[in-house]
Design an enzyme around this catalytic site. Structure first.
Site, mmCIF file in Angstrom:
data_model
loop_
_atom_site.group_PDB
_atom_site.id
_atom_site.type_symbol
_atom_site.label_atom_id
_atom_site.label_comp_id
_atom_site.label_asym_id
_atom_site.label_seq_id
_atom_site.Cartn_x
_atom_site.Cartn_y
_atom_site.Cartn_z
ATOM 1 N N ASP A 1 0.835 -1.195 0.000
ATOM 2 C CA ASP A 1 0.000 0.000 0.000
ATOM 3 C C ASP A 1 0.874 1.251 0.000
ATOM 4 O OD1 ASP A 1 -2.459 -1.321 -0.143
ATOM 5 O OD2 ASP A 1 -2.438 -1.717 2.000
ATOM 6 N N LYS B 1 0.520 -7.974 -2.799
ATOM 7 C CA LYS B 1 -0.803 -7.454 -3.129
ATOM 8 C C LYS B 1 -0.685 -6.037 -3.668
ATOM 9 C CE LYS B 1 -4.039 -6.133 -0.042
ATOM 10 N NZ LYS B 1 -4.663 -4.910 -0.548
ATOM 11 N N ILE C 1 -22.049 -3.149 -12.575
ATOM 12 C CA ILE C 1 -23.007 -4.033 -13.245
ATOM 13 C C ILE C 1 -22.218 -5.157 -13.925
ATOM 14 C CG2 ILE C 1 -24.780 -2.243 -13.538
ATOM 15 C CD1 ILE C 1 -23.869 -2.015 -16.489
ATOM 16 N N PRO C 2 -22.858 -6.322 -14.134
ATOM 17 C CA PRO C 2 -22.108 -7.480 -14.642
ATOM 18 C C PRO C 2 -21.285 -7.203 -15.898
ATOM 19 C CG PRO C 2 -24.272 -8.184 -13.913
ATOM 20 C CD PRO C 2 -24.261 -6.677 -13.799
ATOM 21 N N ASN C 3 -21.851 -6.496 -16.876
ATOM 22 C CA ASN C 3 -21.130 -6.266 -18.127
ATOM 23 C C ASN C 3 -19.855 -5.444 -17.904
ATOM 24 O OD1 ASN C 3 -21.074 -6.411 -21.097
ATOM 25 N ND2 ASN C 3 -21.267 -4.180 -20.930
ATOM 26 N N THR C 4 -19.957 -4.424 -17.056
ATOM 27 C CA THR C 4 -18.792 -3.567 -16.784
ATOM 28 C C THR C 4 -17.749 -4.322 -15.961
ATOM 29 O OG1 THR C 4 -20.277 -1.675 -16.817
ATOM 30 C CG2 THR C 4 -18.123 -1.324 -15.811
ATOM 31 N N GLN D 1 -8.187 -1.802 11.457
ATOM 32 C CA GLN D 1 -8.731 -3.154 11.387
ATOM 33 C C GLN D 1 -9.482 -3.458 12.680
ATOM 34 O OE1 GLN D 1 -8.879 -4.706 8.744
ATOM 35 N NE2 GLN D 1 -7.034 -4.469 7.483
ATOM 36 N N GLY E 1 -0.140 -5.914 5.753
ATOM 37 C CA GLY E 1 0.348 -4.664 5.183
ATOM 38 C C GLY E 1 1.208 -3.905 6.168
ATOM 39 N N ARG E 2 0.578 -2.948 6.852
ATOM 40 C CA ARG E 2 1.328 -2.024 7.704
ATOM 41 C C ARG E 2 2.235 -2.664 8.754
ATOM 42 N NH1 ARG E 2 -4.065 1.323 8.562
ATOM 43 N NH2 ARG E 2 -4.777 -0.812 8.233
HETATM 44 O O1 C5P Z 1 -2.097 -2.653 6.579
HETATM 45 P P1 C5P Z 1 -3.056 -3.805 6.708
HETATM 46 O O2 C5P Z 1 -2.404 -5.085 7.177
HETATM 47 O O3 C5P Z 1 -4.294 -3.458 7.506
HETATM 48 O O4 C5P Z 1 -3.522 -4.077 5.202
HETATM 49 C C1 C5P Z 1 -4.580 -4.933 4.875
HETATM 50 C C2 C5P Z 1 -4.760 -4.903 3.400
HETATM 51 O O5 C5P Z 1 -5.817 -5.792 3.049
HETATM 52 C C3 C5P Z 1 -5.138 -3.537 2.826
HETATM 53 O O6 C5P Z 1 -4.437 -3.401 1.598
HETATM 54 C C4 C5P Z 1 -6.637 -3.604 2.566
HETATM 55 O O7 C5P Z 1 -7.011 -2.900 1.410
HETATM 56 C C5 C5P Z 1 -6.842 -5.103 2.344
HETATM 57 N N1 C5P Z 1 -8.169 -5.633 2.690
HETATM 58 C C6 C5P Z 1 -8.709 -5.545 3.947
HETATM 59 N N2 C5P Z 1 -9.955 -6.065 4.218
HETATM 60 C C7 C5P Z 1 -10.635 -6.682 3.255
HETATM 61 C C8 C5P Z 1 -10.089 -6.775 1.971
HETATM 62 C C9 C5P Z 1 -8.821 -6.241 1.723
HETATM 63 O O8 C5P Z 1 -8.067 -5.033 4.852
HETATM 64 N N3 C5P Z 1 -11.801 -7.254 3.533
#
Ligand code: C5P
Length: 246
Positions: A18, A40, A73-76, A201, A221-222
């Site tokens: 990220d 990711k 929408i499904p097509n997009t 989170q 991530g972080r």
């Molecule tokens: O930094 P952190 O560990 O919180 O990153 C979690 C990653 O997972 C972020 O990139 C976030 O967009 C992604 N994510 C999430 N929850 C979801 C789907 C994806 O935290 N349900």
């Protein structure tokens, strides 16, 4: 279905890049690839660096989870999934809330496009309820009842629509496993090693707890990328889950 090869804790760890510039992202890939088999690419990096970033990470021998959470929408959504498949990601995702027709259309389009151009089919997984949403926020959105009931229902819907798996919080992993069986891919963000802050989170668990509960992949991530020593943080997580290889 794409083959899921899980031979060590490294294959289970997905590091969320990220960040907003390609150079920083690729620096993290080079630094962390001994401990993480997949990276990711989410909205921030993709919208900043473009599709080339997927190819650059793949050139370094790593897998890519392209986390753009398609919802239209499904097509997009199908057109978007087709475009993403051309970049050669190993996994893409859609919002389960887009409904059965949308998730089926997107998964079908991604697979067809991969077949057409001779690439391996990406895993297509559905995001159930974001891990940053707690019961209070869920109910404020007008959703009645428990988050886990929606996660179970949407996971079953995703399986019935032929998706490869879902993204869910570690708290719901046992329920999803029970509902969708042993081969269903469960990707879980909301993973927090004991040493790190929860941030936004709200439904989270440690790496070992998430894997022991039945997660196929954990997304971190972080706690890694924001650490003063990202390599050490990734290595510590790898040590915690390495005994849990499939
Ligand atoms: O930094 P952190 O560990 O919180 O990153 C979690 C990653 O997972 C972020 O990139 C976030 O967009 C992604 N994510 C999430 N929850 C979801 C789907 C994806 O935290 N349900």
């Amino acid at each position: 279905m794409n083959e899921v090869s899980l031979t060590s804790g490294r294959d289970r760890l997905i590091v969320a890049l990220d960040v907003s510039d390609a150079e920083k992202a690729l620096g993290l890939v080079d630094l962390l690839k001994p401990w993480a088999g997949m990276f990711k690419v989410g909205m921030e990096l993709f919208y900043s660096a473009g599709g080339e970033i997927v190819k650059e990470i793949k050139k370094r021998g790593c897998r890519v989870f392209l986390d753009l959470k398609l919802h239209d929408i499904p097509n997009t959504a199908a057109g978007a999934a087709r475009a993403l498949a051309r970049l050669g990601p190993d996994m893409i995702n859609v919002h389960a809330a887009g409904g059965p027709e949308m998730i089926k259309a997107a998964a079908g389009a991604a697979r067809e496009e991969a077949d057409r151009i001779g690439l391996a089919r990406p895993l297509v997984v559905a995001v159930t309820v974001l891990t940053s949403i707690d019961r209070k926020n869920f109910n404020l959105m007008g959703m009645r009842g428990k988050i886990e009931d929606y996660v179970a229902r949407w996971s079953k819907m995703a399986a019935d629509c032929g998706l490869d798996g879902v993204v869910s919080s570690p708290e719901e992993v046992p329920l999803v496993r029970k509902t969708c069986g042993p081969d269903f891919v469960i990707v879980t963000p909301g993973v927090r090693p004991a040493w790190s802050a929860a941030g936004d989170q709200k439904r989270f668990a440690t790496p070992a707890a998430a894997v022991s509960a039945g997660a196929t992949y954990i997304v971190v991530g972080r706690p890694v990328t924001g650490s003063p020593d990202p390599r050490d943080a990734a290595e510590k997580i790898w040590h915690q889950i390495k005994g849990c290889a499939l």
